[in-house]
Every structure is written in C-alpha cells, then in structure tokens.
Design a protein around this motif. Structure first.
Motif, short mmCIF file in Angstrom:
data_model
loop_
_atom_site.label_atom_id
_atom_site.label_comp_id
_atom_site.label_asym_id
_atom_site.label_seq_id
_atom_site.Cartn_x
_atom_site.Cartn_y
_atom_site.Cartn_z
N TYR A 367 0.82 -1.22 0.00
CA TYR A 367 0.00 0.00 0.00
C TYR A 367 0.85 1.26 0.00
CZ TYR A 367 -2.93 3.66 2.15
OH TYR A 367 -3.56 4.83 2.45
N ILE A 368 1.99 1.22 0.66
CA ILE A 368 2.81 2.43 0.81
C ILE A 368 3.28 2.95 -0.54
CG2 ILE A 368 5.05 1.29 1.08
CD1 ILE A 368 3.66 4.30 3.11
N CYS A 369 3.34 2.10 -1.55
CA CYS A 369 3.78 2.56 -2.88
C CYS A 369 2.79 3.52 -3.51
CB CYS A 369 4.03 1.37 -3.81
SG CYS A 369 5.55 0.47 -3.45
N GLY A 370 1.59 3.61 -2.98
CA GLY A 370 0.65 4.60 -3.47
C GLY A 370 1.07 6.01 -3.09
N GLU A 371 1.90 6.17 -2.05
CA GLU A 371 2.44 7.48 -1.68
C GLU A 371 3.49 7.82 -2.73
OE1 GLU A 371 4.52 10.71 0.02
OE2 GLU A 371 5.46 8.81 -0.52
N GLN A 372 3.38 9.01 -3.33
CA GLN A 372 4.13 9.27 -4.55
C GLN A 372 5.64 9.23 -4.38
OE1 GLN A 372 2.95 13.07 -6.12
NE2 GLN A 372 3.33 14.18 -4.24
N SER A 373 6.16 9.66 -3.24
CA SER A 373 7.62 9.60 -3.08
C SER A 373 8.09 8.17 -2.81
CB SER A 373 8.09 10.54 -1.98
OG SER A 373 7.65 10.13 -0.71
N ALA A 374 7.26 7.37 -2.13
CA ALA A 374 7.60 5.95 -1.93
C ALA A 374 7.56 5.21 -3.27
CB ALA A 374 6.63 5.31 -0.94
N LEU A 375 6.62 5.59 -4.11
CA LEU A 375 6.53 5.02 -5.46
C LEU A 375 7.83 5.30 -6.23
CD1 LEU A 375 3.53 5.38 -7.87
CD2 LEU A 375 5.75 6.17 -8.59
N ILE A 376 8.32 6.53 -6.14
CA ILE A 376 9.56 6.88 -6.83
C ILE A 376 10.74 6.08 -6.26
CG2 ILE A 376 11.22 8.74 -7.23
CD1 ILE A 376 8.70 8.98 -8.92
N GLU A 377 10.76 5.90 -4.94
CA GLU A 377 11.82 5.09 -4.33
C GLU A 377 11.82 3.68 -4.89
OE1 GLU A 377 14.21 5.94 -1.46
OE2 GLU A 377 13.83 7.64 -2.79
N ALA A 378 10.62 3.08 -5.02
CA ALA A 378 10.53 1.72 -5.58
C ALA A 378 11.02 1.69 -7.02
CB ALA A 378 9.10 1.21 -5.48
N MET A 379 10.68 2.73 -7.79
CA MET A 379 11.12 2.78 -9.19
C MET A 379 12.63 2.93 -9.29
SD MET A 379 8.15 5.07 -11.02
CE MET A 379 8.87 4.81 -12.65
N GLU A 380 13.25 3.45 -8.24
CA GLU A 380 14.71 3.59 -8.22
C GLU A 380 15.39 2.42 -7.53
OE1 GLU A 380 15.47 7.45 -6.54
OE2 GLU A 380 14.98 8.46 -8.42
N ASP A 381 14.66 1.30 -7.39
CA ASP A 381 15.22 0.05 -6.87
C ASP A 381 15.63 0.15 -5.42
OD1 ASP A 381 14.87 -1.36 -9.26
OD2 ASP A 381 16.73 -0.56 -10.07
N ARG A 382 14.82 0.89 -4.67
CA ARG A 382 15.03 0.95 -3.22
C ARG A 382 13.74 0.52 -2.52
NH1 ARG A 382 18.14 5.62 -4.77
NH2 ARG A 382 16.32 6.98 -4.65
N ARG A 383 13.84 0.38 -1.21
CA ARG A 383 12.65 0.07 -0.44
C ARG A 383 11.63 1.20 -0.62
NH1 ARG A 383 13.26 -2.80 4.97
NH2 ARG A 383 14.38 -4.68 4.38
#
Length: 682
Positions: A367-383
């Motif tokens: 669910y946290i990937c819905g937060e836009q900065s967390a989404l960007i972190e995932a796209m950059e191969d981070r938690r």
C-alpha cells in the motif's frame, strides 16, 4: 532494473528461487545484499527461504470484504484454513489460506487471489470475487488434486455498474484494432467513445500541430517571473497548458493538488531529462475506479501521460500499476505498442521532432507505494519508503530529475481538456438553478461499495450530493437499509454518521465568521457555504444530514473549519456505505488493522502508534463482547489516549499513512460510542 527483474522472476516461479537471485546478481552486477534489501521489504515477493506454499489462497480482509464476511472465511477454527490443513495432510502439499490487504475488487466483495506454484504458462493468478465459501473450497480441492480450478472472475468479463446502467456498447473500429468493450456513454471522461471517434490520439496531434506553427521553440518562462506576468506568458505561449489552468482540474489521488501547477513547475525546470509518472497503484481499500479506466480506456491514460511529457518538455513516462491488476497491465502495454505504431509515442511523435517513450512499471506490492515519493523510491530500486520533503518531486523526482506524478484519472481527463477546452470540463460541475453564482467546477469518478443496490464506478458532477449518488436511478439506485454510516474517503476518513452532531451554539456570528474566512480563499466556495448553512443547518439545529453534503473536496475541508467536528472529515475516491445494524466498532478496528499492517515502519511513532491503536480497538471489542464494556472514567481515558496518539502521529509521520491511521478509531469513539457498549443486533 532490480525491482522489475525481481517482479519478472516472481511472476514466472511464484517466488524468488535462490538460484535465480544469484544469477540476477551476476547478470546485473549487483551484490546479493542489495537484492535481499529490496526483496525482503515488499510483501508480494516470496523468498525461497520462507518456504512458500505450493498452493496459496489470499482472502481480502479489508473494508467491504470484511463487511461481506471475509473474517469468517479466514477463521482458523471454522473457515478455509481448516480445509487447507486437511488437504495438506492428505496430499503432502503445503497449502495456505491467509488474509491479504485490499485487492481492488470491492464492488464484488469478498475478493480472493489464488496461486499455484508453478502457475500454468500465461496465467498470472486466479481471482475470484463475490463467491460463496463452498466455491472457494472447491478451488482448493481442485488444485490440491491437480485438477483445473473452477473458472475465475476476470475483470474484463465483469460488467461494472456505471452511470448509464445499460451495460456495454461497442464504439467504432480503429481499423484493425477494434475498441475493447467500454462502459456505455455517460462518462464525459470517455471523450473518444462519447464522440464516436476512433482512438487516434488527436489531442497529441493538436499539440504537435501547434508546435509546428511556432516561429521559435516553446521556451519556459524566466525563473523570476510570477503573478499576472507568468499567467500572461503561459496564456500567450503555451495555450494548451493554460487550458489545464482554466479547467481547475485537481489531482484525483487524494491530496487534490492542481494538475496545472505540477505541469507548470516541471515545465519551468531546466534540462531535457524530465519524467512523467502515472500513479496507478490504487491500493486504498474501497477504491477501484482506476481499475476500470486502465482496463477499458487505457488509451486515455497513455495519451494523458504523453501530453504531460510533451507539454512539460519531458523525455519519458511510466505508468506504475499495482501487480494485482494483471489484466490492466496487459491492456496498457498493448495500448502503448498501438500508440507507438501510430506514431503517437516514441521517436519523432507525429513528425514533430519530439521524442517521448512510455512504459509500464509493475508494482512490487504494498500500500505504501501509493504514496508518490515511496513510489519513486521503488522505481529507483530501493525500499518503498516515503521521502522527507522538500525537495519536491517537481524538482527532484525520479532519478533526481523534475517529475510530474499524477493519478490515473487526472491524466485520463487531459485529452478531453486539450480537445474541448478547460472551460468545458469546468462547466461540468453542479450548479444551483436559482442562483448561478452557487456552483462547483468539474467532474470526477467515485468508487462506491457496501450497502447500496448497485456498487460500482460513477462519474458525477462535482457538487452532487452524497444522497443523490447513493439513491439516484442513474447511480447506485438506493441504500439497502437504514443508513448508519459512510466512509467517505476509504478508511482514511473513518466513519461519518448519517446525522452528524452540530453544536447548537453555532450562531449567526460564528456562521458569518466562518463564511468570511472561506471568502478569503474562494468567493465561490463562500457563496455555496452560506447557501448550504441557510438551507441545511437552520439556527438551533443539532445535526447535519450527511446525505445533503456535496461531493466536493474543498467543501469537506471548509465544512470542518466552519463546524469544528471532533474528527476532520475527508472526501476521497473510495466511498463505502453502511446500513442496518452493521457493527461500526468492528469496522473501525478493521480499518485500523489495515494501517498497522501496511505501515512501512520508517517512522517509529507510526510503527508503534498504529499497533497501539489496534490494541486499544481490540480491547474495546473484547470487553464489549464479554459483557464488560468500558465506561465512565475509563472510557474518557481511552478517548484521551487516542487523541494523544493522533496528535503525535500527525506531527511526526513523514507520509499520510501516519496522519490518517488514528482517524477510524477516533470517529468510532466520537460518533458511535454505543457500539463500544453493546454489539448491534439485526
């Protein structure tokens, strides 16, 4: 690269085999600890050392699925886990039934996700929706015995309730590529279907034609330009971006930030490496509108992303989609390829000399990937953990470059606004016939589930009332019993009662002061609030009929400021309706458990506070059901504890999860204290 490669491996094997991780590490020259760091964070990734089951059934445990009995399905003594144990003992296979966070099929709850390892080729998972327990038992038995399971319930074959209630229509063909079935006319969003046009990306063509007529290149305004000078510059040199301004299109992902401002901010940044990210993670319980747009109107989303990229000077776009939406992922990827073949995407778009590529990024889950900065972190191969801000994503987003991040629906409105003008969209809002000054602007989609006759996705004029949405013939068609409560923003806004208590001391002076304060921000909003107070809250009134409240984000904010509710009301894209004798304390605890389960753990107050809230809620349920409910000073102490936790989380949490986690329990204690004393009986 890491997250998408892990996603590919997970999709192929149903888990992450050690040998595949080692091979990936060698291939991309990334140490194993980095793969472990990422894969161990996201719940959808199953490591081999965790001994993943051979057969796994995940039952949605949240919100509407909870209302529709998922807790009984998950009961360890009487539910599906009992059968799973029996089948495991008989077959020697590891068979598991467990709860999972929202699967995005709330309109046909309860929803169930099933995997067998390995999955048959070409099958991502089996999804079952609104099935009785015996059907799900047969699914487990068939898979345990190596038989084909009963036919699943794919999204493409489910006709959702929409505004028209006429099911599906078939718009005209695009040559060799016929339209997929779309919701019938009634959604202004569906600009191509409504006009009976082929999906030819004519909004992009309009912009590239404009570029071709310019004497000099489209240059962003100087950094020090502002106010009227800036507005005049955009209006003169970037008129199609100005249409976004006149539309007053807001973000549809929750916060409601103006789309124009994001696009303008990114356009003003220097450099050509800029990005557009479409947030299609849609993991808030009760929300499923983006599911329908991505599956049935992917061309609008793809075109919206490309428009945002071209109009801000971007170089690439990404459509981030939750992994449970496998049909939607396939539909969008096919549409991107079709756009590329037409010349609307990729290199030299429609001969303009402008390049802009688009691809799908499949979410690693959570669910946290819905937060836009967390989404960007995932796209950059981070938690996928939220960032501290500033800097904002419009200056330091993906790969530390300026990035537009918009919701699926926000981007899907862009083609129509470019083609017909911002005023056409703005005029789509609700208006009071007797006084044209009293009005709202725009349209938007709502996902409605729970105790209504027709759960579904409905496009409404902003300002339509909750009552009209729930009972209107072209909308939900009625509430199935006496209304008890509404969750107007998924779990994040908690539960609002059908009649909201009002302080009878809310006199003429306080009303005038409240309207004057709103007028400082918006004369239009102030005019409506003045009319609303006169019409629906007469002097001396002690309650407000929730069904009279308009579906407008700003009105909810102003309403809280004017009436000073004990808990801030919110409006989101997810609306759940509760009627009859539903146990609202139980529902509030379920909401709280969702936020506890989905906390990323980065903020210590959120991690510990969300668990403490669950403990308080569960204690209230236990005490009540044992005949020893809290009362008197003890009840007041619990209210005080929740209030203090709320204050702490809202002051210290980096992202919105911590801010909203206490709200469900706070609303239950403020509005439904009787449910802490005695369980409602049907």
């Amino acid at each position: 690269m890491i997250v998408q490669r892990l996603r590919d491996i997970q999709n192929r094997f149903g888990f992450l085999p050690d040998r595949e991780l080692k091979e990936l590490s060698r291939e991309i020259d990334v140490p194993m600890y980095r793969l472990e760091e990422v894969s161990s964070f996201f719940p959808a990734f199953k490591l081999e050392r965790t001994n993943p089951p051979d057969i796994e059934m995940r039952v949605c445990r949240d919100m509407t699925c909870h209302l529709r009995g998922s807790a009984a399905l998950l009961n360890e003594r009487t539910g599906l886990p009992v059968l799973a144990t029996e089948l495991s003992e008989r077959t020697g296979k590891k068979i598991c039934v467990e709860g999972v966070s929202c699967l995005g099929r709330c309109d046909r709850a309860p929803a169930v996700w099933v995997e067998k390892r390995p999955m048959p080729e070409g099958v991502h998972a089996w999804v079952y929706a609104n099935r009785p327990g015996q059907d799900l038992e047969e699914v487990l038995r068939a898979l345990a015995d190596d038989r084909d399971p009963p036919a699943p319930d794919p999204d493409a074959e489910y006709p959702p309730h929409t505004n028209s209630n006429r099911g599906y229509s078939t718009p005209p063909s695009d040559g060799d590529n016929a339209h997929p079935p779309l919701p019938a006319a009634g959604w202004s969003l569906d600009v191509y279907g409504r006009q009976r046009w082929p999906r030819d990306y004519r909004a992009i063509k309009r912009f590239t034609d404009y570029l071709s007529k310019l004497i000099r290149p489209l240059v962003p305004p100087p950094r020090d330009m502002g106010g009227k000078d800036l507005e005049n510059y955009v209006q003169r040199f970037h008129p199609l971006l100005w249409e976004l301004k006149t539309s007053n299109l807001l973000g549809m992902g929750g916060a409601g930030a103006p789309a124009y401002q994001k696009w303008l901010d990114v356009w003003r940044e220097s450099g050509t490496e800029k990005y557009v990210v479409c947030n299609g993670d849609e993991s808030e319980p009760g929300t499923f509108k983006d599911r329908e747009i991505l599956l049935r109107m992917p061309h609008l989303v793809v075109e919206g992303v490309i428009l945002a990229g071209l109009m801000t000077g971007g170089s690439a776009g990404y459509i981030f989609i939750r992994h449970e939406y496998h049909e939607q992922i396939h539909a969008v990827r096919e549409e991107i390829e079709r756009a590329r073949e037409m010349g609307a995407c990729g290199e030299n778009i429609f001969g303009s000399g402008r390049n802009f590529s688009v691809e799908v990024f499949e979410s690693p889950g959570g669910y946290i990937c819905g937060e836009q900065s967390a989404l960007i972190e995932a796209m950059e191969d981070r938690r996928g953990q939220p960032r501290n801000r500033p800097p904002e994503l419009t200056t330091n987003g993906l790969r530390d470059r300026p990035t537009v991040v918009n919701n699926v629906e926000t981007l899907a409105w862009a083609p129509g606004i470019v083609l017909f003008g911002g005023d056409k969209y703005e005029m789509g809002g609700w208006r009071l016939a007797a006084d044209p000054k009293i009005k709202f602007g725009g349209r938007r989609l709502f996902s409605v589930s729970g105790d209504v006759a027709r759960p579904g996705v409905y496009e409404v004029a902003v300002g339509l009332t909750l009552g009209e949405l729930f009972t209107g013939d072209k909308y939900c068609g009625g509430i199935t019993g006496p209304l008890r409560a509404v969750a107007a923003s998924g779990p994040s806004g908690g539960l609002l009662p059908a009649k909201i208590p009002i302080d009878p001391k809310f006199d003429e002076k306080k009303r005038a002061d409240a309207v004057a304060k709103i007028r400082e921000r918006s004369a239009q909003d102030a005019d409506y609030m003045a009319w609303f107070l006169r019409t629906h809250i007469p002097m001396g009134a002690t309650e407000l009929d929730l069904l009279k409240v308009p579906l407008d984000l700003n009105f909810f904010r102003h309403m809280n400021g004017a009436l000073r509710f004990p808990v801030e009301p919110m409006l989101g894209a997810a609306i759940a309706v509760y009627a009859g004798t539903v146990d609202l304390l139980d529902q509030a605890v379920n909401y709280t458990e969702f936020y506890r389960n989905e906390s990323c753990g980065k903020c210590i107050p959120c991690r510990l506070g969300s668990q403490k809230l669950v403990q308080i809620g569960q204690e209230l349920l236990t005490r009540r059901d044992s005949g020893k409910p809290v009362a008197g000073e003890e009840a007041e102490r619990i209210k005080s504890d929740v209030k203090e936790i709320t204050k702490t989380l809202q002051l210290t949490s980096i992202c919105g999860l911590g801010y909203v986690a206490p709200i469900p329990l706070a609303t239950a204690l403020s509005y439904f204290m009787e449910d802490t004393q005695k369980k409602p009986r049907g």
